[in-house]
Design a protein around this motif. Structure first.
Motif, PDB file in Angstrom:
ATOM      1  N   ARG A  29       0.816  -1.216   0.000  1.00 23.14           N
ATOM      2  CA  ARG A  29       0.000   0.000   0.000  1.00 23.14           C
ATOM      3  C   ARG A  29       0.854   1.272   0.000  1.00 23.14           C
ATOM      4  N   ALA A  30       2.035   1.192   0.588  1.00 29.60           N
ATOM      5  CA  ALA A  30       2.905   2.375   0.635  1.00 29.60           C
ATOM      6  C   ALA A  30       3.677   2.572  -0.652  1.00 29.60           C
ATOM      7  N   GLU A  31       3.987   1.499  -1.368  1.00 26.62           N
ATOM      8  CA  GLU A  31       4.950   1.592  -2.465  1.00 26.62           C
ATOM      9  C   GLU A  31       4.353   1.380  -3.852  1.00 26.62           C
ATOM     10  N   GLU A  32       3.194   0.768  -3.959  1.00 33.47           N
ATOM     11  CA  GLU A  32       2.525   0.635  -5.250  1.00 33.47           C
ATOM     12  C   GLU A  32       1.474   1.723  -5.399  1.00 33.47           C
ATOM     13  N   PRO A  33       1.188   2.186  -6.622  1.00 35.40           N
ATOM     14  CA  PRO A  33       0.050   3.081  -6.815  1.00 35.40           C
ATOM     15  C   PRO A  33      -1.218   2.420  -6.275  1.00 35.40           C
ATOM     16  N   LEU A  73       2.112  -9.781  -3.756  1.00 33.75           N
ATOM     17  CA  LEU A  73       3.419  -9.233  -4.137  1.00 33.75           C
ATOM     18  C   LEU A  73       3.742  -9.424  -5.622  1.00 33.75           C
ATOM     19  N   HIS A  74       2.773  -9.852  -6.425  1.00 36.54           N
ATOM     20  CA  HIS A  74       3.127 -10.216  -7.798  1.00 36.54           C
ATOM     21  C   HIS A  74       3.569  -9.028  -8.641  1.00 36.54           C
ATOM     22  N   ASP A  75       3.195  -7.798  -8.261  1.00 35.11           N
ATOM     23  CA  ASP A  75       3.619  -6.606  -9.014  1.00 35.11           C
ATOM     24  C   ASP A  75       4.629  -5.752  -8.247  1.00 35.11           C
ATOM     25  N   ILE A  76       5.252  -6.307  -7.222  1.00 32.68           N
ATOM     26  CA  ILE A  76       6.203  -5.523  -6.427  1.00 32.68           C
ATOM     27  C   ILE A  76       7.423  -5.130  -7.254  1.00 32.68           C
ATOM     28  N   GLY A  77       7.663  -5.823  -8.354  1.00 32.38           N
ATOM     29  CA  GLY A  77       8.764  -5.447  -9.240  1.00 32.38           C
ATOM     30  C   GLY A  77       8.552  -4.128  -9.954  1.00 32.38           C
ATOM     31  N   LEU A  78       7.349  -3.566  -9.871  1.00 33.32           N
ATOM     32  CA  LEU A  78       7.066  -2.278 -10.503  1.00 33.32           C
ATOM     33  C   LEU A  78       7.285  -1.100  -9.551  1.00 33.32           C
ATOM     34  N   THR A  79       7.733  -1.371  -8.341  1.00 31.28           N
ATOM     35  CA  THR A  79       7.997  -0.317  -7.365  1.00 31.28           C
ATOM     36  C   THR A  79       9.458   0.107  -7.420  1.00 31.28           C
ATOM     37  N   ALA A  80       9.763   1.213  -6.766  1.00 27.55           N
ATOM     38  CA  ALA A  80      11.165   1.640  -6.668  1.00 27.55           C
ATOM     39  C   ALA A  80      11.999   0.580  -5.967  1.00 27.55           C
ATOM     40  N   ARG A  81      11.443  -0.034  -4.934  1.00 24.88           N
ATOM     41  CA  ARG A  81      12.139  -1.093  -4.213  1.00 24.88           C
ATOM     42  C   ARG A  81      12.471  -2.262  -5.150  1.00 24.88           C
ATOM     43  N   GLY A  82      11.534  -2.589  -6.031  1.00 28.85           N
ATOM     44  CA  GLY A  82      11.678  -3.775  -6.859  1.00 28.85           C
ATOM     45  C   GLY A  82      12.280  -3.551  -8.235  1.00 28.85           C
ATOM     46  N   ASN A  83      12.581  -2.309  -8.563  1.00 29.34           N
ATOM     47  CA  ASN A  83      13.046  -1.974  -9.918  1.00 29.34           C
ATOM     48  C   ASN A  83      14.537  -2.251 -10.046  1.00 29.34           C
ATOM     49  N   GLY A  84      14.870  -3.434 -10.566  1.00 31.00           N
ATOM     50  CA  GLY A  84      16.259  -3.809 -10.758  1.00 31.00           C
ATOM     51  C   GLY A  84      16.653  -3.800 -12.223  1.00 31.00           C
ATOM     52  N   GLU A  89       8.779  -9.037 -13.720  1.00 33.55           N
ATOM     53  CA  GLU A  89       8.315 -10.254 -13.065  1.00 33.55           C
ATOM     54  C   GLU A  89       9.453 -10.911 -12.262  1.00 33.55           C
ATOM     55  N   VAL A  90      10.648 -10.931 -12.828  1.00 31.47           N
ATOM     56  CA  VAL A  90      11.793 -11.551 -12.162  1.00 31.47           C
ATOM     57  C   VAL A  90      12.295 -10.661 -11.031  1.00 31.47           C
ATOM     58  N   ASP A  91      12.399  -9.363 -11.298  1.00 31.81           N
ATOM     59  CA  ASP A  91      12.744  -8.431 -10.214  1.00 31.81           C
ATOM     60  C   ASP A  91      11.746  -8.553  -9.070  1.00 31.81           C
ATOM     61  N   ILE A 176       4.328  -0.354 -15.981  1.00 30.30           N
ATOM     62  CA  ILE A 176       5.149  -1.277 -16.766  1.00 30.30           C
ATOM     63  C   ILE A 176       5.886  -0.539 -17.872  1.00 30.30           C
ATOM     64  N   VAL A 177       5.177   0.345 -18.575  1.00 32.48           N
ATOM     65  CA  VAL A 177       5.786   1.067 -19.698  1.00 32.48           C
ATOM     66  C   VAL A 177       6.845   2.047 -19.204  1.00 32.48           C
ATOM     67  N   ALA A 178       6.602   2.688 -18.072  1.00 37.30           N
ATOM     68  CA  ALA A 178       7.596   3.621 -17.533  1.00 37.30           C
ATOM     69  C   ALA A 178       8.916   2.911 -17.273  1.00 37.30           C
ATOM     70  N   GLN A 179       8.858   1.706 -16.713  1.00 39.18           N
ATOM     71  CA  GLN A 179      10.084   0.933 -16.527  1.00 39.18           C
ATOM     72  C   GLN A 179      10.670   0.495 -17.864  1.00 39.18           C
ATOM     73  N   ALA A 180       9.816   0.043 -18.766  1.00 40.06           N
ATOM     74  CA  ALA A 180      10.290  -0.490 -20.046  1.00 40.06           C
ATOM     75  C   ALA A 180      11.047   0.552 -20.847  1.00 40.06           C
ATOM     76  N   ARG A 181      10.678   1.814 -20.687  1.00 39.61           N
ATOM     77  CA  ARG A 181      11.334   2.880 -21.445  1.00 39.61           C
ATOM     78  C   ARG A 181      12.749   3.172 -20.940  1.00 39.61           C
ATOM     79  N   THR A 182      13.087   2.654 -19.791  1.00 35.14           N
ATOM     80  CA  THR A 182      14.410   2.958 -19.224  1.00 35.14           C
ATOM     81  C   THR A 182      15.492   2.015 -19.714  1.00 35.14           C
ATOM     82  N   SER A 183      15.108   0.820 -20.188  1.00 36.41           N
ATOM     83  CA  SER A 183      16.120  -0.168 -20.549  1.00 36.41           C
ATOM     84  C   SER A 183      15.493  -1.264 -21.396  1.00 36.41           C
TER      85      SER A 183
END
Length: 219
Positions: A29-33, A73-84, A89-91, A176-183
């Motif tokens: 709740r704190a880290e995902e939209p 937690l299935h979308d936690i990879g879309l947070t700042a914490r999970g953005n590797g 999905e793997v992050d 998802i797209v915001a992350q995808a545009r970075t790499s």
């Protein structure tokens, strides 16, 4: 009749009585939209209804703690914490284990949760990797409107009253797209991130958003 409705609503919305629930919900709740966090919780509630529909017993055929953790937690990879440096999905799977292990979740259960999260966008694979991966993917899919027969109108109303949709599909695709545009590593060709990036580059609305809007719950 009123009492029956209250009992049904309480059961549909029930979260596990488990020490990981509070910390996991606090992080999500704190880290995902907000729309993504609500989607994550609804995915768990839908996964339990899918289990009922399939004749599976949560707590016997699949661990309740594991199902809650994998879905929420299935979308936690879309947070700042999970953005590797890997697909979200793997992050997300790596991040989920990093959250759960200090909470005392055993290694074997963490491994199953990792697999369920990593495979939740992989049709035809998750369904073959045991009940946890199957129910996690199915619960997520149900929140997009797939397999609506597993949920009654009253159950759906209770879930959506408690966790409103708030244009979930658009918010999720945005993340998802915001992350995808970075790499390019975040969006390999033919992955869901790669396809959403391609579609968003071509136009403002992706096929996933259109399909969700047209499905039983709407966006």
């Amino acid at each position: 009749m009123v009492r029956h409705d209250r009992v049904m609503t309480a059961e549909v919305l029930r979260l596990p009585d488990d020490p990981i629930v509070g910390p996991v919900l606090e992080i999500v709740r704190a880290e995902e939209p907000a729309p993504v966090a609500s989607h994550s919780i609804r995915s768990y509630l839908f996964a339990r209804l899918l289990a009922r529909h399939e004749g599976l017993v949560v707590g016997r055929d699949v661990g309740e703690q594991a199902l809650f953790a994998a879905c929420v937690l299935h979308d936690i990879g879309l947070t700042a914490r999970g953005n590797g440096t890997q697909r979200f999905e793997v992050d997300g799977a790596d991040t989920a284990v990093a959250i759960l292990a200090p909470l005392g979740v055993p290694d074997g259960e963490c491994s199953l949760i990792w697999e369920a999260i990593a495979l939740h966008t992989s049709p035809g694979i998750a369904e073959r990797r045991g009940p946890l991966a199957y129910l996690t993917r199915g619960g997520v899919g149900a929140d997009f409107g797939s397999d609506p027969a597993i949920v009654t109108d009253d159950e759906a109303a209770a879930i959506h009253d408690a966790y409103p949709r708030q244009e979930m599909a658009r918010s999720l695709v945005d993340a998802i797209v915001a992350q995808a545009r970075t790499s390019r590593v975040k969006a390999p060709r033919y992955s869901i991130a790669g396809e959403l990036l391609r579609e968003r580059t071509a136009g403002p609305v992706t096929e996933l958003e259109k399909a969700t809007a047209a499905a039983r719950w709407g966006n």
